[in-house]
Design a protein around this motif. Structure first.
Motif, PDB file in Angstrom:
ATOM      1  N   ARG A 496      45.400  48.384  37.793  1.00  0.00           N
ATOM      2  CA  ARG A 496      46.607  49.173  38.062  1.00  0.00           C
ATOM      3  C   ARG A 496      47.900  48.379  37.957  1.00  0.00           C
ATOM      4  O   ARG A 496      48.971  48.983  37.800  1.00  0.00           O
ATOM      5  CB  ARG A 496      46.523  49.770  39.474  1.00  0.00           C
ATOM      6  CG  ARG A 496      45.347  50.717  39.682  1.00  0.00           C
ATOM      7  CD  ARG A 496      45.356  51.292  41.091  1.00  0.00           C
ATOM      8  NE  ARG A 496      44.376  52.369  41.256  1.00  0.00           N
ATOM      9  CZ  ARG A 496      44.338  53.187  42.297  1.00  0.00           C
ATOM     10  NH1 ARG A 496      45.227  53.040  43.272  1.00  0.00           N
ATOM     11  NH2 ARG A 496      43.430  54.142  42.360  1.00  0.00           N
ATOM     12  N   TYR A 497      47.819  47.063  38.051  1.00  0.00           N
ATOM     13  CA  TYR A 497      49.032  46.248  38.156  1.00  0.00           C
ATOM     14  C   TYR A 497      48.966  45.072  37.186  1.00  0.00           C
ATOM     15  O   TYR A 497      47.883  44.591  36.841  1.00  0.00           O
ATOM     16  CB  TYR A 497      49.189  45.730  39.587  1.00  0.00           C
ATOM     17  CG  TYR A 497      49.168  46.811  40.642  1.00  0.00           C
ATOM     18  CD1 TYR A 497      50.326  47.512  40.963  1.00  0.00           C
ATOM     19  CD2 TYR A 497      47.981  47.163  41.287  1.00  0.00           C
ATOM     20  CE1 TYR A 497      50.310  48.515  41.931  1.00  0.00           C
ATOM     21  CE2 TYR A 497      47.951  48.169  42.241  1.00  0.00           C
ATOM     22  CZ  TYR A 497      49.117  48.840  42.563  1.00  0.00           C
ATOM     23  OH  TYR A 497      49.090  49.839  43.507  1.00  0.00           O
ATOM     24  N   PRO A 498      50.117  44.563  36.765  1.00  0.00           N
ATOM     25  CA  PRO A 498      50.123  43.443  35.816  1.00  0.00           C
ATOM     26  C   PRO A 498      49.670  42.146  36.456  1.00  0.00           C
ATOM     27  O   PRO A 498      49.790  41.957  37.670  1.00  0.00           O
ATOM     28  CB  PRO A 498      51.588  43.361  35.377  1.00  0.00           C
ATOM     29  CG  PRO A 498      52.361  43.981  36.489  1.00  0.00           C
ATOM     30  CD  PRO A 498      51.482  45.052  37.062  1.00  0.00           C
ATOM     31  N   ASP A 499      49.150  41.267  35.616  1.00  0.00           N
ATOM     32  CA  ASP A 499      48.866  39.906  36.049  1.00  0.00           C
ATOM     33  C   ASP A 499      50.026  39.024  35.627  1.00  0.00           C
ATOM     34  O   ASP A 499      50.654  39.263  34.594  1.00  0.00           O
ATOM     35  CB  ASP A 499      47.574  39.392  35.430  1.00  0.00           C
ATOM     36  CG  ASP A 499      47.230  38.005  35.943  1.00  0.00           C
ATOM     37  OD1 ASP A 499      46.722  37.922  37.070  1.00  0.00           O
ATOM     38  OD2 ASP A 499      47.497  37.018  35.237  1.00  0.00           O
ATOM     39  N   CYS A 500      50.295  37.998  36.400  1.00  0.00           N
ATOM     40  CA  CYS A 500      51.375  37.067  36.049  1.00  0.00           C
ATOM     41  C   CYS A 500      50.925  35.628  36.220  1.00  0.00           C
ATOM     42  O   CYS A 500      51.740  34.724  36.281  1.00  0.00           O
ATOM     43  CB  CYS A 500      52.614  37.336  36.901  1.00  0.00           C
ATOM     44  SG  CYS A 500      52.289  37.401  38.679  1.00  0.00           S
ATOM     45  N   TYR A 501      49.618  35.430  36.299  1.00  0.00           N
ATOM     46  CA  TYR A 501      49.087  34.092  36.549  1.00  0.00           C
ATOM     47  C   TYR A 501      48.208  33.579  35.412  1.00  0.00           C
ATOM     48  O   TYR A 501      47.486  32.609  35.593  1.00  0.00           O
ATOM     49  CB  TYR A 501      48.293  34.086  37.858  1.00  0.00           C
ATOM     50  CG  TYR A 501      49.070  34.599  39.050  1.00  0.00           C
ATOM     51  CD1 TYR A 501      50.236  33.958  39.470  1.00  0.00           C
ATOM     52  CD2 TYR A 501      48.657  35.723  39.752  1.00  0.00           C
ATOM     53  CE1 TYR A 501      50.943  34.421  40.561  1.00  0.00           C
ATOM     54  CE2 TYR A 501      49.363  36.197  40.853  1.00  0.00           C
ATOM     55  CZ  TYR A 501      50.514  35.539  41.247  1.00  0.00           C
ATOM     56  OH  TYR A 501      51.229  36.005  42.331  1.00  0.00           O
ATOM     57  N   GLY A 502      48.236  34.228  34.256  1.00  0.00           N
ATOM     58  CA  GLY A 502      47.505  33.671  33.140  1.00  0.00           C
ATOM     59  C   GLY A 502      46.721  34.653  32.299  1.00  0.00           C
ATOM     60  O   GLY A 502      46.162  34.282  31.278  1.00  0.00           O
ATOM     61  N   ILE A 503      46.651  35.912  32.703  1.00  0.00           N
ATOM     62  CA  ILE A 503      45.929  36.910  31.919  1.00  0.00           C
ATOM     63  C   ILE A 503      46.936  37.743  31.141  1.00  0.00           C
ATOM     64  O   ILE A 503      48.024  38.038  31.622  1.00  0.00           O
ATOM     65  CB  ILE A 503      45.080  37.827  32.831  1.00  0.00           C
ATOM     66  CG1 ILE A 503      44.075  36.999  33.630  1.00  0.00           C
ATOM     67  CG2 ILE A 503      44.335  38.872  32.012  1.00  0.00           C
ATOM     68  CD1 ILE A 503      43.301  37.794  34.667  1.00  0.00           C
ATOM     69  N   ASP A 504      46.558  38.147  29.943  1.00  0.00           N
ATOM     70  CA  ASP A 504      47.448  38.894  29.058  1.00  0.00           C
ATOM     71  C   ASP A 504      47.519  40.360  29.494  1.00  0.00           C
ATOM     72  O   ASP A 504      47.090  41.263  28.789  1.00  0.00           O
ATOM     73  CB  ASP A 504      46.927  38.783  27.624  1.00  0.00           C
ATOM     74  CG  ASP A 504      47.821  39.506  26.629  1.00  0.00           C
ATOM     75  OD1 ASP A 504      48.993  39.751  26.956  1.00  0.00           O
ATOM     76  OD2 ASP A 504      47.345  39.836  25.533  1.00  0.00           O
ATOM     77  N   MET A 505      48.037  40.596  30.691  1.00  0.00           N
ATOM     78  CA  MET A 505      48.210  41.952  31.209  1.00  0.00           C
ATOM     79  C   MET A 505      49.523  41.985  31.975  1.00  0.00           C
ATOM     80  O   MET A 505      49.540  41.964  33.199  1.00  0.00           O
ATOM     81  CB  MET A 505      47.049  42.335  32.136  1.00  0.00           C
ATOM     82  CG  MET A 505      45.681  42.306  31.504  1.00  0.00           C
ATOM     83  SD  MET A 505      44.382  43.055  32.530  1.00  0.00           S
ATOM     84  CE  MET A 505      44.524  42.127  34.067  1.00  0.00           C
ATOM     85  N   SER A 506      50.628  42.016  31.256  1.00  0.00           N
ATOM     86  CA  SER A 506      51.918  41.849  31.921  1.00  0.00           C
ATOM     87  C   SER A 506      52.794  43.099  31.887  1.00  0.00           C
ATOM     88  O   SER A 506      53.866  43.097  32.482  1.00  0.00           O
ATOM     89  CB  SER A 506      52.674  40.686  31.273  1.00  0.00           C
ATOM     90  OG  SER A 506      52.912  40.962  29.904  1.00  0.00           O
ATOM     91  N   LYS A 507      52.362  44.153  31.196  1.00  0.00           N
ATOM     92  CA  LYS A 507      53.208  45.334  31.030  1.00  0.00           C
ATOM     93  C   LYS A 507      52.518  46.562  31.605  1.00  0.00           C
ATOM     94  O   LYS A 507      51.344  46.812  31.348  1.00  0.00           O
ATOM     95  CB  LYS A 507      53.513  45.543  29.543  1.00  0.00           C
ATOM     96  CG  LYS A 507      54.193  44.346  28.889  1.00  0.00           C
ATOM     97  CD  LYS A 507      54.237  44.498  27.373  1.00  0.00           C
ATOM     98  CE  LYS A 507      54.802  43.237  26.722  1.00  0.00           C
ATOM     99  NZ  LYS A 507      54.742  43.298  25.250  1.00  0.00           N
ATOM    100  N   MET A 508      53.267  47.356  32.368  1.00  0.00           N
ATOM    101  CA  MET A 508      52.700  48.521  33.034  1.00  0.00           C
ATOM    102  C   MET A 508      52.097  49.501  32.042  1.00  0.00           C
ATOM    103  O   MET A 508      51.048  50.097  32.296  1.00  0.00           O
ATOM    104  CB  MET A 508      53.776  49.237  33.860  1.00  0.00           C
ATOM    105  CG  MET A 508      54.308  48.464  35.047  1.00  0.00           C
ATOM    106  SD  MET A 508      53.066  47.963  36.263  1.00  0.00           S
ATOM    107  CE  MET A 508      52.243  49.505  36.613  1.00  0.00           C
ATOM    108  N   GLY A 509      52.740  49.682  30.903  1.00  0.00           N
ATOM    109  CA  GLY A 509      52.278  50.662  29.938  1.00  0.00           C
ATOM    110  C   GLY A 509      50.946  50.333  29.310  1.00  0.00           C
ATOM    111  O   GLY A 509      50.384  51.162  28.581  1.00  0.00           O
ATOM    112  N   GLN A 510      50.417  49.142  29.567  1.00  0.00           N
ATOM    113  CA  GLN A 510      49.124  48.751  28.997  1.00  0.00           C
ATOM    114  C   GLN A 510      47.942  49.368  29.734  1.00  0.00           C
ATOM    115  O   GLN A 510      46.837  49.385  29.207  1.00  0.00           O
ATOM    116  CB  GLN A 510      48.965  47.222  29.064  1.00  0.00           C
ATOM    117  CG  GLN A 510      49.891  46.446  28.147  1.00  0.00           C
ATOM    118  CD  GLN A 510      49.683  44.944  28.318  1.00  0.00           C
ATOM    119  OE1 GLN A 510      49.501  44.458  29.428  1.00  0.00           O
ATOM    120  NE2 GLN A 510      49.716  44.219  27.221  1.00  0.00           N
TER     121      GLN A 510
END
Length: 633
Positions: A496-510
Motif C-alpha cells: 500500500r505504501y512506497p519504500d524509501c530504503y532500497g526497493i524500487d517502489m517509490s511512487k503511489m501510482g505503482q
C-alpha cells in the motif's frame, strides 16, 4: 513475483588476516582472496544485475607503489566480466613464468588486485541513470594513505537534501545530488578531520612527518569517524568501507532494515548481504555466521583486530520483511522455513474460498519465486486432508461403505504446474498494440489438466505490486484452460505504501492496492477524503521530518482488507475473461507469525521505522495527486 521490482544492492567484504604466502601454502593459490570474493558475489547475483565492481587494497606497500585497485562493469554478466578482467592480469605470467604464480611477494608487488583487503558490490539501480559512474565501489583519493577511502553499500537515504546542505555548510561542493556521494563525502570529511587532529597532536610531540604517518595509521578511531558521519543519516543501509591503510568497516543502520552478516576466524574476516553466500563460499555452518547488530559497525583494524562497536544508538529492530518474502535467496535455512510458513498460513482463507472442495480445485504457483510458499500451502492442504480423514474414521467409520471409504482414502489436493515463463520470448516490438499482444505470451501454460467450467484454479504468487503482469499475461493465459474460477493468492499482504530504503517502489501510482482504494473512494462518493489527505500531506512537507505523520493511511481506513482485495480482482481481470477472478492476500498478523524477527512492514502497514519514511510517503501522495511522476526522495 509476477511484477518484477528492483532492489539494491549486495556487498561482499573480505579481509585476509594472514600473509598471502600462508594461503599459497595452505590452499595452493595466491588468489585465495579473489577466488572467495568471486564466489561471494556470484552467490549474491540476485541482488544486482545492473552492474558490479570490486576494489582491493594491499597492505604495507612502499611509497610510490600502487596499493589500491578498482574495476567496475556494466556488462550483461558483470561479475564474470570483472573477474575475467582480473584474470587477464595473470595470463602472461602463467604462460611465460608459471613458477611466479607461487611467488606471493612478486605478485603483490607487480600485479594489481593481489591484496589483503577486498570489497565487492552488486548493483540494482532503483533510480537514476545506469552508468559506470553509478557503480560501486566509490573511491575518494588522496596522497595521504589514511585519507583514501573506498565505500560500497546497500542503502537509500531519505534525507539527501538535508545531508547535502550539511556538506555545503562544511565548505564542500559535491559533484552531484546522490546519497552515495553524500555518504562518501561525509565519511571522507570526518576521516580528514581525524587525520588532521592526530597530525597536530603528534606534531606537538616532536615526531617527524614520516613517523606521524605511521602513528596516524595505528591510531585512527574508525568508530568515532562513523559516529560523527552517520549522526543525521535517515534511511536503510549496510555500508562497507576501506581506508587506504587497510582499516575497514561494515556498518548496519540502527533499525537493522538492510541485512548484514559476517564470519571471522584466525585466517579471515568476511561480510556479505546474505548468510548462505558466506556458508557456501567458506563451507561453514549456519551458527558460525553472525548478524551485524543494528547501529553497530564491524571494524577490522590494519593490525587484524576485529571488533563490533556501536556508532549509533540502536532503534527498534525493523528488518525488512521483503527480504524474507522475495529478495534474499531461499537457500537460507530460516528464509526457506519462513516462506513455507507464509504459504501454510493461507490455508484457512484458501479453503474458505473454494468451499473446501478439493475434488474440483487445482493448486499451482505463478513465478518460480513463489514455489517455496506453494510447498508450504501444499503441506497445509495435506495436513487438512489428514485431519478430515481422521475425523471421519474416528466418528463415522460405521456409516461408510467401501466406495465411500475408498473415496475418503484417495482424498488429496490436486497439484499442477500450470504457468511457465518463456524466458526466450522478447517483447521487442515497439508499437503499444503489438507489445501488449507479445506481453500476453510471456507465460505459457499446461493444457489438459483443468476440467472445463468445473474446476477452480488457485495460483500462488509471492506478492502483487502493480498487477500488470497478472492482467496482461497470466490471467489471460490460464483463462484459456476454462476454469470455473481463478483465485490469485499472494503470500505477502497488500503493498500500500512506497519504500524509501532500497526497493524500487517509490511512487503511489505503482500500487494496485492504492488504485483500488482510490476507485472505491470515488465509487462511494468519498472523494473528499482524497482532497483532505492531499492538503494534510502538502502542509506536512513544511514541517521537520520528525514531526510528520503518515496521512496516506486515511486513504485505506474506510475499507476492510477484503473490500480492497475484491476491487483489485476487478482491476486485474482482463476484458473478455470468462472465469470469475478472486484475489486473496496474506494478513499482516500472519506475516509477523511467519517472519517473527523481521518486523519491517512499512510497505504493507505504513509504519515507517525512520522519520524520513513518513515524509516520503506524504510527498509520494502529493506527487501522485499533482501528476508529478518523480520519486519522493
Amino acid at each position: 513475483m509476477s511484477d518484477q521490482i528492483k532492489h539494491e544492492c549486495g556487498i561482499a567484504f573480505i579481509r585476509l588476516l594472514k600473509p598471502l604466502s600462508y594461503y599459497q601454502e595452505k590452499y595452493g593459490t595466491a588468489l585465495y582472496g579473489l577466488n572467495k570474493l568471486y564466489l561471494l558475489m556470484e552467490k549474491q547475483h540476485n541482488r544486482g544485475q545492473d552492474g558490479a565492481g570490486i576494489a582491493t587494497i594491499k597492505l604495507d606497500m612502499k611509497p610510490g607503489s600502487r596499493y589500491i585497485s578498482r574495476y567496475r562493469s556494466m556488462a550483461q554478466n558483470a561479475v564474470a566480466d570483472i573477474f575475467g578482467y582480473v584474470q587477464n592480469k595473470f595470463v602472461d605470467i602463467q604462460n611465460e613464468t608459471p613458477e611466479l604464480m607461487k611467488d606471493t611477494e612478486f605478485l603483490k608487488q607487480n600485479v594489481s588486485f593481489i591484496g589483503e583487503v577486498l570489497l565487492g558490490h552488486l548493483r540494482y539501480g532503483t533510480h537514476g541513470k545506469n552508468s559506470i559512474e553509478n557503480c560501486h565501489p566509490f573511491l575518494r583519493q588522496n596522497n595521504w594513505m589514511t585519507r583514501n577511502l573506498v565505500i560500497a553499500g546497500n542503502f537509500n537515504m531519505t534525507n539527501v537534501d538535508e545531508l547535502l546542505e550539511q556538506l555545503y555548510e562544511l565548505g564542500q561542493h559535491p559533484k552531484e545530488k546522490a546519497d552515495t556521494v553524500t555518504v562518501l563525502e561525509k565519511i571522507g570529511h570526518f576521516l580528514d578531520d581525524e587525520n588532521q587532529v592526530l597530525f597536530d597532536e603528534y606534531k606537538k610531540e616532536g615526531l617527524s612527518n614520516v613517523e606521524i604517518t605511521h602513528k596516524i595509521s595505528e591510531s585512527l578511531n574508525i568508530a568515532k569517524i562513523l559516529r560523527r558521519s552517520a549522526k543525521d543519516w535517515d534511511g536503510g543501509y549496510t555500508i562497507s568501507g576501506i581506508v587506504g591503510n587497510g582499516d575497514a568497516f561494515v556498518l548496519r543502520d540502527p533499525s537493522g532494515i538492510r541485512p548484514a552478516f559476517y564470519y571471522a576466524d584466525d585466517e579471515i574476516v568476511v561480510a556479505a548481504s546474505e548468510r548462505p553466500a558466506i556458508q557456501t563460499a567458506f563451507n561453514v555452518q549456519i551458527k558460525q555466521v553472525k548478524e551485524i547488530e543494528p547501529g553497530y559497525a564491524l571494524i577490522v583494524k590494519k593490525d587484524g583486530t576485529v571488533t563490533q562497536e556501536m556508532y549509533r544508538e540502536p532503534a527498534e529492530k525493523r528488518a525488512c520483511s521483503f527480504e524474507r518474502i522475495y529478495f534474499s535467496r531461499g537457500s537460507d535455512a530460516d528464509i526457506y522455513k519462513e516462506r513455507k510458513q507464509l504459504g501454510h498460513l493461507l490455508i484457512p482463507q484458501v479453503l474458505s474460498a473454494v468451499n473446501k472442495d478439493l475434488k474440483n480445485t487445482v493448486f499451482s504457483f505463478i513465478p518460480n519465486t513463489a514455489e517455496v510458499s506453494f510447498y508450504g500451502m501444499v503441506e497445509g492442504l495435506h495436513q487438512y486432508v489428514r485431519e478430515v480423514q481422521k475425523d471421519v474414521l474416528i466418528n463415522n467409520k460405521e456409516q461408510l461403505n467401501d466406495e465411500q471409504l475408498n473415496e475418503l482414502l484417495s482424498m488429496s489436493p490436486r497439484v499442477e504446474k500450470l504457468a511457465i515463463k518463456d524466458v526466450k520470448l522478447r517483447t521487442f516490438i515497439t508499437q503499444d498494440a503489438d507489445r501488449g499482444e507479445m506481453v500476453a505470451h510471456v507465460y505459457d501454460t499446461t493444457y489438459g489438466v483443468i476440467k472445463n467450467d468445473t474446476d477452480t484454479l488457485v495460483a500462488v504468487d509471492d506478492s502483487i505490486v502493480r498487477g500488470t503482469t497478472l492482467k496482461q499475461s497470466i490471467i489471460k493465459i490460464i483463462d484459456r484452460l476454462h476454469p470455473k474460477k481463478i483465485i490469485i493468492v499472494s503470500s505477502a499482504p497488500q503493498i500500500r505504501y512506497p519504500d524509501c530504503y532500497g526497493i524500487d517502489m517509490s511512487k503511489m501510482g505503482q500500487f494496485v492496492a492504492f488504485d483500488a482504494a482510490i476507485q472505491l473512494l470515488k465509487e462511494r462518493g468519498m472523494e473528499h477524503i482524497i482532497e483532505e489527505v492531499y492538503e494534510k500531506c502538502k502542509a506536512s512537507l513544511l514541517l521537520p521530518k520528525e514531526q510528520i505523520v503518515n496521512y496516506v493511511k486515511d486513504i485505506y481506513r474506510p475499507f476492510k482488507q477484503q473490500e480492497i482485495s475484491d476491487q483489485i480482482a476487478k482491476i486485474i481481470t482482463p476484458k473478455g475473461t470468462v472465469a470469475e477472478v478472486e484475489v486473496i492476500y496474506q494478513t499482516l498478523d500472519n506475516l509477523h507469525i511467519a517472519c517473527p524477527n523481521h518486523s519491517g512492514d512499512w510497505y504493507f502497514s505504513g509504519n515507517y521505522p525512520t522519520p524520513g519514511g513518513n515524509k516520503v510517503v506524504n510527498k509520494a501522495f502529493v506527487n501522485w495527486k499533482e501528476g508529478n511522476n518523480q520519486r519522493a526522495y
